[in-house]
Design a protein around this motif. Structure first.
Motif, PDB file in Angstrom:
ATOM      1  N   GLN A  40      13.897   3.387 109.245  1.00  0.00           N
ATOM      2  CA  GLN A  40      15.046   3.834 108.460  1.00  0.00           C
ATOM      3  C   GLN A  40      15.132   3.002 107.193  1.00  0.00           C
ATOM      4  N   LYS A  41      15.269   3.665 106.076  1.00  0.00           N
ATOM      5  CA  LYS A  41      15.242   2.993 104.788  1.00  0.00           C
ATOM      6  C   LYS A  41      16.608   2.938 104.118  1.00  0.00           C
ATOM      7  N   ASP A  42      17.626   3.441 104.757  1.00  0.00           N
ATOM      8  CA  ASP A  42      18.947   3.461 104.140  1.00  0.00           C
ATOM      9  C   ASP A  42      19.697   2.168 104.431  1.00  0.00           C
ATOM     10  N   ILE A  43      20.261   1.613 103.390  1.00  0.00           N
ATOM     11  CA  ILE A  43      21.085   0.425 103.535  1.00  0.00           C
ATOM     12  C   ILE A  43      22.525   0.884 103.733  1.00  0.00           C
ATOM     13  N   LYS A  44      23.209   0.306 104.712  1.00  0.00           N
ATOM     14  CA  LYS A  44      24.529   0.797 105.095  1.00  0.00           C
ATOM     15  C   LYS A  44      25.573  -0.310 105.031  1.00  0.00           C
ATOM     16  N   PRO A  45      26.769   0.056 104.531  1.00  0.00           N
ATOM     17  CA  PRO A  45      27.855  -0.917 104.499  1.00  0.00           C
ATOM     18  C   PRO A  45      28.264  -1.330 105.910  1.00  0.00           C
ATOM     19  N   TRP A  46      28.648  -2.548 106.039  1.00  0.00           N
ATOM     20  CA  TRP A  46      29.065  -3.179 107.291  1.00  0.00           C
ATOM     21  C   TRP A  46      27.922  -3.296 108.291  1.00  0.00           C
TER      22      TRP A  46
ATOM     23  N   VAL B  13      32.391  -3.854  98.792  1.00  0.00           N
ATOM     24  CA  VAL B  13      33.530  -4.300  97.986  1.00  0.00           C
ATOM     25  C   VAL B  13      33.823  -3.202  96.964  1.00  0.00           C
ATOM     26  N   LYS B  14      35.106  -2.886  96.808  1.00  0.00           N
ATOM     27  CA  LYS B  14      35.489  -1.875  95.826  1.00  0.00           C
ATOM     28  C   LYS B  14      35.091  -2.319  94.425  1.00  0.00           C
ATOM     29  N   GLN B  15      34.890  -1.359  93.559  1.00  0.00           N
ATOM     30  CA  GLN B  15      34.443  -1.641  92.199  1.00  0.00           C
ATOM     31  C   GLN B  15      35.394  -2.583  91.461  1.00  0.00           C
ATOM     32  N   ASP B  16      36.673  -2.503  91.768  1.00  0.00           N
ATOM     33  CA  ASP B  16      37.651  -3.377  91.108  1.00  0.00           C
ATOM     34  C   ASP B  16      37.897  -4.682  91.880  1.00  0.00           C
ATOM     35  N   PHE B  17      37.134  -4.909  92.940  1.00  0.00           N
ATOM     36  CA  PHE B  17      37.207  -6.109  93.776  1.00  0.00           C
ATOM     37  C   PHE B  17      38.564  -6.292  94.463  1.00  0.00           C
ATOM     38  N   SER B  18      39.348  -5.250  94.545  1.00  0.00           N
ATOM     39  CA  SER B  18      40.676  -5.367  95.128  1.00  0.00           C
ATOM     40  C   SER B  18      40.649  -5.670  96.627  1.00  0.00           C
ATOM     41  N   ASP B  19      39.530  -5.412  97.283  1.00  0.00           N
ATOM     42  CA  ASP B  19      39.423  -5.692  98.716  1.00  0.00           C
ATOM     43  C   ASP B  19      38.537  -6.901  99.030  1.00  0.00           C
ATOM     44  N   LEU B  20      38.113  -7.613  98.021  1.00  0.00           N
ATOM     45  CA  LEU B  20      37.194  -8.736  98.224  1.00  0.00           C
ATOM     46  C   LEU B  20      37.773  -9.795  99.151  1.00  0.00           C
ATOM     47  N   GLU B  21      38.966 -10.255  98.851  1.00  0.00           N
ATOM     48  CA  GLU B  21      39.575 -11.300  99.685  1.00  0.00           C
ATOM     49  C   GLU B  21      39.755 -10.818 101.119  1.00  0.00           C
TER      50      GLU B  21
END
Length: 69
Positions: free
Chosen positions: A1-7, A13-21
């Motif tokens: 499998q070549k797909d990279i998956k979140p988590w 991380v959202k583009q605006d980094f609002s969920d980074l912390e």
């Protein structure tokens, strides 16, 4: 499998980094999740992102192109 998956392979991380912390805190609270992501990311990199994989990828493109001639 070549797909990279979140988590699985990385922490999204959202583009605006609002969920980074929040996402950092999730990892700090769940060391098992952190270790799974580290392990999966390392395995993905070792199986897909090394120089030999890039060479093999381009070699297959060349071979496919030649076969179509």
């Amino acid at each position: 499998q070549k797909d990279i998956k979140p988590w699985k392979h990385y922490v999204p991380v959202k583009q605006d980094f609002s969920d980074l912390e929040h996402n950092i805190n999730l990892l700090l609270e769940d060391q098992e999740l952190e270790q799974k992501i580290i392990k999966n990311a390392s395995e993905f990199a070792n199986n897909n992102l090394l120089k030999k994989h890039a060479i093999n990828y381009y070699l297959n493109i060349i071979i496919d192109t030649i076969e179509k001639l």
